[in-house]
Scaffold this motif. Structure first.
Motif, PDB file in Angstrom:
ATOM      1  N   UNK A   2      -8.408  -0.585  12.740  1.00 24.20           N
ATOM      2  CA  UNK A   2      -7.644  -0.380  11.508  1.00 24.20           C
ATOM      3  C   UNK A   2      -7.891  -1.462  10.498  1.00 24.20           C
ATOM      4  N   UNK A   3      -8.193  -2.707  11.009  1.00 21.34           N
ATOM      5  CA  UNK A   3      -8.421  -3.777  10.037  1.00 21.34           C
ATOM      6  C   UNK A   3      -9.664  -3.539   9.223  1.00 21.34           C
ATOM      7  N   UNK A   4     -10.642  -2.767   9.764  1.00 24.59           N
ATOM      8  CA  UNK A   4     -11.846  -2.498   8.988  1.00 24.59           C
ATOM      9  C   UNK A   4     -11.586  -1.433   7.942  1.00 24.59           C
ATOM     10  N   UNK A   5     -10.486  -0.655   8.125  1.00 26.39           N
ATOM     11  CA  UNK A   5     -10.166   0.389   7.170  1.00 26.39           C
ATOM     12  C   UNK A   5      -9.196  -0.089   6.104  1.00 26.39           C
ATOM     13  N   UNK A   6      -8.672  -1.281   6.281  1.00 23.45           N
ATOM     14  CA  UNK A   6      -7.599  -1.777   5.419  1.00 23.45           C
ATOM     15  C   UNK A   6      -8.175  -2.222   4.090  1.00 23.45           C
ATOM     16  N   UNK A 169      -3.390  -6.778   8.802  1.00 29.99           N
ATOM     17  CA  UNK A 169      -4.248  -5.608   9.028  1.00 29.99           C
ATOM     18  C   UNK A 169      -4.671  -5.492  10.486  1.00 29.99           C
ATOM     19  N   UNK A 170      -4.799  -6.617  11.176  1.00 29.69           N
ATOM     20  CA  UNK A 170      -5.189  -6.590  12.577  1.00 29.69           C
ATOM     21  C   UNK A 170      -4.092  -6.031  13.480  1.00 29.69           C
ATOM     22  N   UNK A 171      -2.865  -5.972  12.981  1.00 31.07           N
ATOM     23  CA  UNK A 171      -1.725  -5.627  13.833  1.00 31.07           C
ATOM     24  C   UNK A 171      -1.307  -4.162  13.733  1.00 31.07           C
ATOM     25  N   UNK A 172      -1.954  -3.399  12.862  1.00 32.67           N
ATOM     26  CA  UNK A 172      -1.609  -1.977  12.732  1.00 32.67           C
ATOM     27  C   UNK A 172      -1.809  -1.255  14.065  1.00 32.67           C
ATOM     28  N   UNK A 173      -2.817  -1.664  14.812  1.00 31.86           N
ATOM     29  CA  UNK A 173      -3.177  -0.992  16.061  1.00 31.86           C
ATOM     30  C   UNK A 173      -2.148  -1.174  17.169  1.00 31.86           C
ATOM     31  N   UNK A 174      -1.172  -2.081  16.991  1.00 30.45           N
ATOM     32  CA  UNK A 174      -0.228  -2.376  18.067  1.00 30.45           C
ATOM     33  C   UNK A 174       1.034  -1.505  18.038  1.00 30.45           C
ATOM     34  N   UNK A 175       1.232  -0.747  16.971  1.00 27.83           N
ATOM     35  CA  UNK A 175       2.447   0.069  16.913  1.00 27.83           C
ATOM     36  C   UNK A 175       2.472   1.113  18.029  1.00 27.83           C
ATOM     37  N   UNK A 176       1.327   1.726  18.309  1.00 29.06           N
ATOM     38  CA  UNK A 176       1.265   2.755  19.344  1.00 29.06           C
ATOM     39  C   UNK A 176       1.747   2.256  20.699  1.00 29.06           C
ATOM     40  N   UNK A 177       1.204   1.137  21.233  1.00 29.16           N
ATOM     41  CA  UNK A 177       1.687   0.620  22.512  1.00 29.16           C
ATOM     42  C   UNK A 177       3.178   0.286  22.505  1.00 29.16           C
ATOM     43  N   UNK A 178       3.682  -0.220  21.373  1.00 31.35           N
ATOM     44  CA  UNK A 178       5.113  -0.523  21.297  1.00 31.35           C
ATOM     45  C   UNK A 178       5.948   0.752  21.346  1.00 31.35           C
ATOM     46  N   UNK A 202       7.913  -6.057  10.193  1.00 29.24           N
ATOM     47  CA  UNK A 202       8.270  -7.155   9.300  1.00 29.24           C
ATOM     48  C   UNK A 202       7.087  -7.899   8.727  1.00 29.24           C
ATOM     49  N   UNK A 203       5.903  -7.711   9.295  1.00 33.24           N
ATOM     50  CA  UNK A 203       4.713  -8.384   8.785  1.00 33.24           C
ATOM     51  C   UNK A 203       4.194  -7.758   7.494  1.00 33.24           C
ATOM     52  N   UNK A 204       4.574  -6.496   7.229  1.00 37.91           N
ATOM     53  CA  UNK A 204       3.969  -5.740   6.140  1.00 37.91           C
ATOM     54  C   UNK A 204       4.882  -5.666   4.920  1.00 37.91           C
ATOM     55  N   UNK A 205       4.332  -5.862   3.728  1.00 31.99           N
ATOM     56  CA  UNK A 205       5.123  -5.682   2.506  1.00 31.99           C
ATOM     57  C   UNK A 205       5.463  -4.215   2.301  1.00 31.99           C
ATOM     58  N   UNK A 206       6.456  -3.957   1.489  1.00 34.93           N
ATOM     59  CA  UNK A 206       6.928  -2.591   1.262  1.00 34.93           C
ATOM     60  C   UNK A 206       5.818  -1.670   0.790  1.00 34.93           C
ATOM     61  N   UNK A 207       4.955  -2.174  -0.079  1.00 35.29           N
ATOM     62  CA  UNK A 207       3.893  -1.337  -0.637  1.00 35.29           C
ATOM     63  C   UNK A 207       2.883  -0.886   0.411  1.00 35.29           C
ATOM     64  N   UNK A 208       2.779  -1.625   1.516  1.00 32.87           N
ATOM     65  CA  UNK A 208       1.812  -1.266   2.552  1.00 32.87           C
ATOM     66  C   UNK A 208       2.294  -0.120   3.427  1.00 32.87           C
TER      67      UNK A 208
END
Length: 398
Positions: A2-6, A169-178, A202-208
């Motif tokens: 996901x970080x490469x797509x961000x 951006x590196x952390x988008x991939x972790x939502x699924x396991x959580x 909490x790491x992401x701004x509202x616009x993201x």
């Protein structure tokens, strides 16, 4: 990856994998991964952190409370999975983590792992396959303490990198396991999973949220995950709807409406109820004065095809004056398409459907707003021209 797509918080489409960007020196084109690495702190010498053979002696030692055959097998499987990953700087800490006897011991190891990862930079998340580490630790056959520790590790790492834009951006991939561990049978594990998901958000701004995270959540909702995890994802989508700018949310209607409609009609009552709530909230974000008084019947019809005739009759009596945009069409086209295809549709209903389509298309000012839906509606309209029994209906369709 996901970080490469961000590519930014307001992006409508992700950056293709490996797409180049301009660097600071000589306008050299570099990948986004290389760019992120240039922003990280200097990497320490790996030799000082690599676990020695002595430290690896506990790899085959199970936890003292895991005395059963199944527990021994699961721990052996976990050891094997971790050994296959290239995580030498973390090896000793992961051994200690899986041998922890209480959560306080696990917390100490998680803190040390987060410190090591931070010293190497956010790219270590991919370099060391941390997603696979989390998945290995959170497997259902592992002891509950290990599963809880996997979420504690995720929470600790996310807090360590919080506020370090653009490394979220590196952390988008972790939502699924959580989300997956919210289906766990142990309450301690579920609480840890919810805390980890909250920390990630909490790491992401509202616009993201509508531009980046919603893409990830829709993919999760379309997948085969268990219903408690999907309900958790829907709750986050509800939060996006409450807090994100309406214009950004409207841009996602074309992707979100079909997925959430499917959830609202799921066989699991709890999931369907949550999906209907989210669908109602999302539809009401749309700023369209012609449709606003009729949002309820539109949502009910999206979830229940038996209400198509009533909805079509209601829409045929509307004098449309507001500009018709892609978000509005994402709500109406599924209903119009069903009306055209239903074998039970009367000639009067088909006449009303054609009238609604004509009224809507006349108010589309930009062809890009409708180009997604022309291939959906055109075959049905052509069929009416060729097969409708009433000349009046055929004439309207033509």
């Amino acid at each position: 990856n996901n970080q490469q797509q961000y590519q930014g918080y307001n992006a409508r489409t992700p950056t293709p994998k490996g797409a180049p960007i301009k660097g600071k020196k000589g306008n050299k084109m570099v990948s986004i991964d290389d760019f992120l690495k240039t922003q990280e702190p200097a990497t320490p010498e790996p030799e000082s952190l690599v676990a020695s053979p002595d430290n690896l002696s506990g790899m085959s030692t199970p936890m003292s409370h895991a005395a059963s055959t199944s527990s021994l097998a699961s721990m052996a499987s976990l050891n094997t999975a971790l050994q296959k990953l290239s995580i030498e700087p973390l090896q000793a800490n992961l051994i200690n983590l899986q041998n922890s006897q209480k959560i306080s011991d696990a917390r100490e190891e998680c803190d040390q792992i987060a410190e090591i990862m931070f010293s190497y930079g956010a790219s270590s998340i991919n370099d060391w396959q941390i997603t696979e580490v989390i998945k290995s630790l959170s497997k259902p056959k592992n002891p509950a303490l290990i599963r809880e520790s996997s979420m504690l590790l995720l929470q600790t790492i996310s807090r360590k990198f919080a506020g370090k834009t653009p490394y979220e951006a590196y952390f988008v991939q972790f939502f699924g396991p959580a989300f997956d561990l919210l289906s766990d049978k142990e309450n301690t594990v579920k609480r840890a999973a919810q805390a980890a998901a909250d920390s990630l958000l909490g790491m992401f701004p509202t616009e993201a949220c509508p531009s980046v995270l919603l893409t990830e959540f829709l993919a999760y909702l379309k997948g085969s995950a268990k219903w408690p995890g999907k309900i958790a994802a829907l709750k986050f989508v509800d939060k996006f709807i409450e807090e994100s700018p309406a214009d950004l949310l409207e841009l996602r209607f074309v992707d979100a409406i079909p997925v959430i409609t499917d959830i609202a009609t799921d066989f699991k009552p709890e999931l369907a109820k949550a999906g209907m709530k989210t669908l109602n909230s999302l539809v009401k974000v749309l700023d369209n004065l012609d449709l606003a008084p009729r949002y309820d019947i539109i949502v009910e019809t999206l979830a229940d095809p038996s209400k198509v005739p009533t909805c079509i009759k209601t829409l045929s009596s509307v004098t449309f004056v507001a500009e018709v945009t892609e978000p509005a069409l994402s709500l109406l086209v599924p209903i119009l398409d069903k009306s055209l295809k239903l074998s039970s549709s009367s000639q009067e209903q088909l006449r009303q459907t054609v009238i609604v389509i004509e009224n809507l298309t006349r108010l589309v000012n930009n062809k890009r707003e409708i180009e997604t839906y022309i291939p959906i509606l055109l075959p049905g309209v052509k069929k009416i021209v060729e097969t409708a029994s009433l000349p009046e209906v055929r004439d309207l369709a033509s």
